[in-house]
Design an enzyme around this catalytic site. Structure first.
Site, PDB file in Angstrom:
ATOM      1  N   PHE A 123       8.710  -1.119 -11.015  1.00 55.93           N
ATOM      2  CA  PHE A 123       8.041  -0.995  -9.720  1.00 55.93           C
ATOM      3  C   PHE A 123       6.580  -1.370  -9.902  1.00 55.93           C
ATOM      4  CE2 PHE A 123       6.286   2.154  -6.482  1.00 55.93           C
ATOM      5  CZ  PHE A 123       6.886   1.615  -5.369  1.00 55.93           C
ATOM      6  N   LEU A 125       3.286  -1.202  -7.960  1.00 53.92           N
ATOM      7  CA  LEU A 125       2.468  -0.795  -6.818  1.00 53.92           C
ATOM      8  C   LEU A 125       0.995  -0.724  -7.245  1.00 53.92           C
ATOM      9  CD1 LEU A 125       2.156   0.363  -3.909  1.00 53.92           C
ATOM     10  CD2 LEU A 125       2.652   2.617  -4.852  1.00 53.92           C
ATOM     11  N   GLU A 127      -2.690  -0.955  -8.813  1.00 49.01           N
ATOM     12  CA  GLU A 127      -3.558  -2.061  -9.239  1.00 49.01           C
ATOM     13  C   GLU A 127      -4.807  -1.461  -9.869  1.00 49.01           C
ATOM     14  OE1 GLU A 127      -4.112  -4.745  -5.965  1.00 49.01           O
ATOM     15  OE2 GLU A 127      -1.934  -5.051  -5.757  1.00 49.01           O
ATOM     16  N   TRP A 156      -0.638  -0.512 -15.132  1.00 45.79           N
ATOM     17  CA  TRP A 156       0.197   0.626 -15.569  1.00 45.79           C
ATOM     18  C   TRP A 156       1.673   0.453 -15.220  1.00 45.79           C
ATOM     19  CZ3 TRP A 156      -1.750   3.824 -18.910  1.00 45.79           C
ATOM     20  CH2 TRP A 156      -3.126   4.033 -18.938  1.00 45.79           C
ATOM     21  N   ILE A 157       2.198  -0.713 -15.456  1.00 48.03           N
ATOM     22  CA  ILE A 157       3.570  -0.961 -15.023  1.00 48.03           C
ATOM     23  C   ILE A 157       4.575  -0.584 -16.116  1.00 48.03           C
ATOM     24  CG2 ILE A 157       5.180  -2.714 -14.131  1.00 48.03           C
ATOM     25  CD1 ILE A 157       2.765  -1.819 -12.246  1.00 48.03           C
ATOM     26  N   HIS A 338       3.365  28.343 -31.577  1.00 46.58           N
ATOM     27  CA  HIS A 338       3.468  27.716 -32.908  1.00 46.58           C
ATOM     28  C   HIS A 338       2.197  27.896 -33.744  1.00 46.58           C
ATOM     29  CE1 HIS A 338       6.908  25.600 -31.153  1.00 46.58           C
ATOM     30  NE2 HIS A 338       7.191  25.073 -32.326  1.00 46.58           N
ATOM     31  N   GLU A 363       3.468   8.533 -10.433  1.00 48.27           N
ATOM     32  CA  GLU A 363       4.219   8.658  -9.165  1.00 48.27           C
ATOM     33  C   GLU A 363       3.512   9.651  -8.231  1.00 48.27           C
ATOM     34  OE1 GLU A 363       8.369   8.242  -9.193  1.00 48.27           O
ATOM     35  OE2 GLU A 363       8.333   6.920 -10.931  1.00 48.27           O
ATOM     36  N   GLU A 367      -2.912  16.045  -6.980  1.00 48.58           N
ATOM     37  CA  GLU A 367      -3.747  16.068  -5.775  1.00 48.58           C
ATOM     38  C   GLU A 367      -3.071  15.287  -4.648  1.00 48.58           C
ATOM     39  OE1 GLU A 367      -4.827  15.368  -8.866  1.00 48.58           O
ATOM     40  OE2 GLU A 367      -5.937  17.213  -9.222  1.00 48.58           O
TER      41      GLU A 367
HETATM   42  C1  LIG Z   1       2.182   6.095 -18.223  1.00 52.39           C
HETATM   43  C2  LIG Z   1       2.008   5.609 -16.815  1.00 52.39           C
HETATM   44  C3  LIG Z   1       3.014   4.873 -16.214  1.00 52.39           C
HETATM   45  C4  LIG Z   1       2.848   4.383 -14.910  1.00 52.39           C
HETATM   46  N1  LIG Z   1       3.833   3.596 -14.355  1.00 52.39           N
HETATM   47  C5  LIG Z   1       3.612   2.997 -13.157  1.00 52.39           C
HETATM   48  C6  LIG Z   1       4.542   2.045 -12.620  1.00 52.39           C
HETATM   49  O1  LIG Z   1       5.602   1.764 -13.222  1.00 52.39           O
HETATM   50  N2  LIG Z   1       4.255   1.435 -11.443  1.00 52.39           N
HETATM   51  C7  LIG Z   1       3.113   1.702 -10.749  1.00 52.39           C
HETATM   52  O2  LIG Z   1       2.932   1.127  -9.677  1.00 52.39           O
HETATM   53  N3  LIG Z   1       2.211   2.608 -11.217  1.00 52.39           N
HETATM   54  C8  LIG Z   1       2.424   3.243 -12.408  1.00 52.39           C
HETATM   55  N4  LIG Z   1       1.500   4.142 -12.915  1.00 52.39           N
HETATM   56  C9  LIG Z   1       0.272   4.377 -12.164  1.00 52.39           C
HETATM   57  C10 LIG Z   1       0.168   5.788 -11.588  1.00 52.39           C
HETATM   58  O3  LIG Z   1       1.051   5.952 -10.523  1.00 52.39           O
HETATM   59  C11 LIG Z   1      -1.303   6.012 -11.223  1.00 52.39           C
HETATM   60  O4  LIG Z   1      -2.003   6.198 -12.451  1.00 52.39           O
HETATM   61  C12 LIG Z   1      -1.505   7.197 -10.319  1.00 52.39           C
HETATM   62  O5  LIG Z   1      -0.958   6.961  -9.045  1.00 52.39           O
HETATM   63  C13 LIG Z   1      -2.984   7.579 -10.160  1.00 52.39           C
HETATM   64  O6  LIG Z   1      -3.787   6.460  -9.891  1.00 52.39           O
HETATM   65  P1  LIG Z   1      -5.102   6.188 -10.766  1.00 52.39           P
HETATM   66  O7  LIG Z   1      -4.701   6.287 -12.198  1.00 52.39           O
HETATM   67  O8  LIG Z   1      -5.702   4.926 -10.310  1.00 52.39           O
HETATM   68  O9  LIG Z   1      -6.056   7.410 -10.460  1.00 52.39           O
HETATM   69  P2  LIG Z   1      -7.077   7.540  -9.214  1.00 52.39           P
HETATM   70  O10 LIG Z   1      -6.369   7.278  -7.943  1.00 52.39           O
HETATM   71  O11 LIG Z   1      -8.301   6.781  -9.518  1.00 52.39           O
HETATM   72  O12 LIG Z   1      -7.413   9.093  -9.280  1.00 52.39           O
HETATM   73  C14 LIG Z   1      -8.318   9.682 -10.216  1.00 52.39           C
HETATM   74  C15 LIG Z   1      -8.386  11.186  -9.916  1.00 52.39           C
HETATM   75  O13 LIG Z   1      -8.905  11.377  -8.589  1.00 52.39           O
HETATM   76  C16 LIG Z   1      -7.995  12.146  -7.830  1.00 52.39           C
HETATM   77  N5  LIG Z   1      -8.021  11.692  -6.434  1.00 52.39           N
HETATM   78  C17 LIG Z   1      -7.914  10.431  -5.952  1.00 52.39           C
HETATM   79  N6  LIG Z   1      -7.949  10.429  -4.630  1.00 52.39           N
HETATM   80  C18 LIG Z   1      -8.088  11.715  -4.235  1.00 52.39           C
HETATM   81  C19 LIG Z   1      -8.189  12.378  -2.972  1.00 52.39           C
HETATM   82  N7  LIG Z   1      -8.121  11.705  -1.811  1.00 52.39           N
HETATM   83  N8  LIG Z   1      -8.320  13.724  -2.953  1.00 52.39           N
HETATM   84  C20 LIG Z   1      -8.358  14.425  -4.111  1.00 52.39           C
HETATM   85  N9  LIG Z   1      -8.260  13.870  -5.322  1.00 52.39           N
HETATM   86  C21 LIG Z   1      -8.116  12.527  -5.389  1.00 52.39           C
HETATM   87  C22 LIG Z   1      -6.635  11.901  -8.470  1.00 52.39           C
HETATM   88  O14 LIG Z   1      -5.728  12.928  -8.165  1.00 52.39           O
HETATM   89  C23 LIG Z   1      -7.022  11.861  -9.941  1.00 52.39           C
HETATM   90  O15 LIG Z   1      -7.134  13.158 -10.431  1.00 52.39           O
HETATM   91  C24 LIG Z   1       1.672   4.682 -14.197  1.00 52.39           C
HETATM   92  C25 LIG Z   1       0.663   5.460 -14.797  1.00 52.39           C
HETATM   93  C26 LIG Z   1       0.821   5.911 -16.087  1.00 52.39           C
HETATM   94  C27 LIG Z   1      -0.291   6.711 -16.705  1.00 52.39           C
END
Ligand SMILES: Cc1cc2nc3c(=O)[nH]c(=O)nc-3n(C[C@H](O)[C@H](O)[C@H](O)COP(=O)(O)OP(=O)(O)OC[C@H]3O[C@@H](n4cnc5c(N)ncnc54)[C@H](O)[C@@H]3O)c2cc1C
Length: 385
Positions: A123, A125, A127, A156-157, A338, A363, A367
């Site tokens: 998936f 989504l 960026e 992060w795909i 442990h 996913e 928050e």
């Molecule tokens: C190992 C791994 C696998 C992944 N696999 C996939 C994948 O297969 N496909 C895909 O599309 N994505 C994937 N992701 C991406 C993942 O879904 C995102 O990392 C996640 O949605 C958070 O986005 P961000 O990392 O940009 O954090 P940000 O959106 O930048 O958030 C940073 C912090 O701010 C907080 N925050 C942001 N907005 C708000 C708000 N309005 N109110 C309060 N708090 C807020 C967040 O909760 C977080 O604590 C993966 C991520 C990881 C780490």
């Protein structure tokens, strides 16, 4: 209300438990060290029907119910969370949207390959600049006559580099907001899809995660998923469903941590008796057991809600929020049981501690789950007035 599993669900649970013990357990620590993706294990999971669990048999799947799938994810995560996430991603963010939003032709074209393990799914989504605020994505698509062309970066795909078909979200024009977003079934086996080196992650080491550049990636005209401009609904509907898989993963990791803590607390002697003979430790284990059961019950309730008419965003966000936060607490407590040995790579709990961390992030972060739940509550408040 009947909490008993039916014969098929029990059979799936037992089958996946023994598969995980026989096939995942022996190499889990080594894969965590090397980060090697277990291709053979995915082939075997395809043969066992674990990669298209709720895909109907007519499309080559196992035709099982949602709860059977969640039981399978829990059992895999209990032994190797890296394998569990690759399996859940193929099922729930690739097979599920194709099954739910796809045309008959799309189902016949893609699902048999995914369900059999001949092609792993994913998936796209997120960026680099669009995480929680996924609607701000900038990957563009354009109409090139007999096909679509996609350009942009996806971050992060999961399964990038090992997967073939990805449900990919792109916009015709960022200024259109969510109305500009469409979903596509992208075949990653082409020059226009460039997979970066795997991310150096804290945990889930043998699950492949990477940045993907789309540089003139071609998508056949008939591989748009759902209607043009309705892609964000595909994404949200998919996440409502797939979050349950992450909740199941969290429950599985927490269950493994409880078992590790129980084993250690029974063997380790301090002050003349096993650790479990000290009430402070025994009570800690009792609390862990209770929290896991509560998360599992919330998850099973959400799985039931997903089978009812109407939306189930609130139920699935609650299950994901509680299960992932619970699992982080429980694994931390199990590591504490442990003592210093929990801080050593020699002990499984150290891997669980790293693997569980991401469950409150991907996913949708905790928050974001609270945003989903509070929006549903605000709607409810409107009806109460
Ligand atoms: C190992 C791994 C696998 C992944 N696999 C996939 C994948 O297969 N496909 C895909 O599309 N994505 C994937 N992701 C991406 C993942 O879904 C995102 O990392 C996640 O949605 C958070 O986005 P961000 O990392 O940009 O954090 P940000 O959106 O930048 O958030 C940073 C912090 O701010 C907080 N925050 C942001 N907005 C708000 C708000 N309005 N109110 C309060 N708090 C807020 C967040 O909760 C977080 O604590 C993966 C991520 C990881 C780490």
């Amino acid at each position: 209300m009947d909490f008993a599993l039916d014969d098929q669900q029990r059979m799936v649970q037992e089958m996946v438990r023994s598969f995980a013990e026989d096939r995942l357990r022996p190499g889990a620590a080594e894969r965590d060290r090397t980060g090697e993706f277990p291709h053979e294990i995915f082939e075997e999971m395809g043969e066992l029907g674990l990669l298209g669990m709720f895909v109907p048999e007519e499309y080559g799947g196992a035709g099982m119910d949602l709860l059977s799938y969640l039981l399978a994810v829990e059992e895999l995560a209990r032994v190797d969370a890296s394998v569990a996430v690759g399996m859940s991603v193929t099922n729930s963010v690739c097979c599920y949207p194709i099954l739910t939003f796809g045309t008959e032709e799309q189902k016949r074209r893609y699902l048999p390959e995914l369900a059999s393990g001949r092609a792993i799914g994913g998936f796209m989504l997120t960026e680099p600049h669009a995480g929680s605020d996924a609607a701000s994505l900038k990957t563009r698509y354009r109409d090139a006559g007999d096909h679509w062309v996609l350009d942009g970066s996806k971050a992060w795909i999961t399964n990038a580099g090992v997967g073939r078909y990805f449900v990919c979200l792109a916009t015709r024009e960022p200024e259109l907001g969510v109305r500009g977003i469409s979903a596509f079934i992208l075949d990653a086996d082409q020059d226009g899809v460039i997979v970066d080196r795997p991310e150096a992650k804290m945990g889930l080491k043998s699950s492949r995660t990477a940045m993907v550049t789309l540089d003139g990636a071609r998508v056949p005209k008939d591989a748009m998923l759902g209607e043009e401009g309705r892609g964000f609904r595909v994404a949200l509907g998919t996440l409502d469903h797939s979050r349950l898989g992450i909740a199941a993963q969290a429950v599985g990791i927490a269950q493994a941590a409880l078992e590790e803590a129980l084993r250690y607390a029974s063997e380790r002697q301090q002050f003349g008796r096993p650790l479990i003979g000290h009430q402070a430790i025994a009570f800690r284990l009792a609390e862990m057991d209770t929290e896991i059961a509560a998360a599992r019950a919330l998850l099973w309730h959400a799985a039931w809600a997903a089978g009812q008419p109407g939306r189930h965003s609130r139920e699935s966000a609650r299950a994901k929020l509680y299960a992932s936060e619970m699992a982080n607490r429980v694994v931390g407590q199990a590591l504490q049981v442990h003592g210093g040995y929990g801080y050593s790579r020699e002990y499984t709990i150290e891997r669980l501690y790293r693997d569980v961390r991401v469950t409150t992030i991907y996913e949708g972060t905790s928050e974001v789950q609270k945003l989903v739940i509070s929006r549903a509550l605000a709607e409810l408040a409107g009806t109460l007035a």
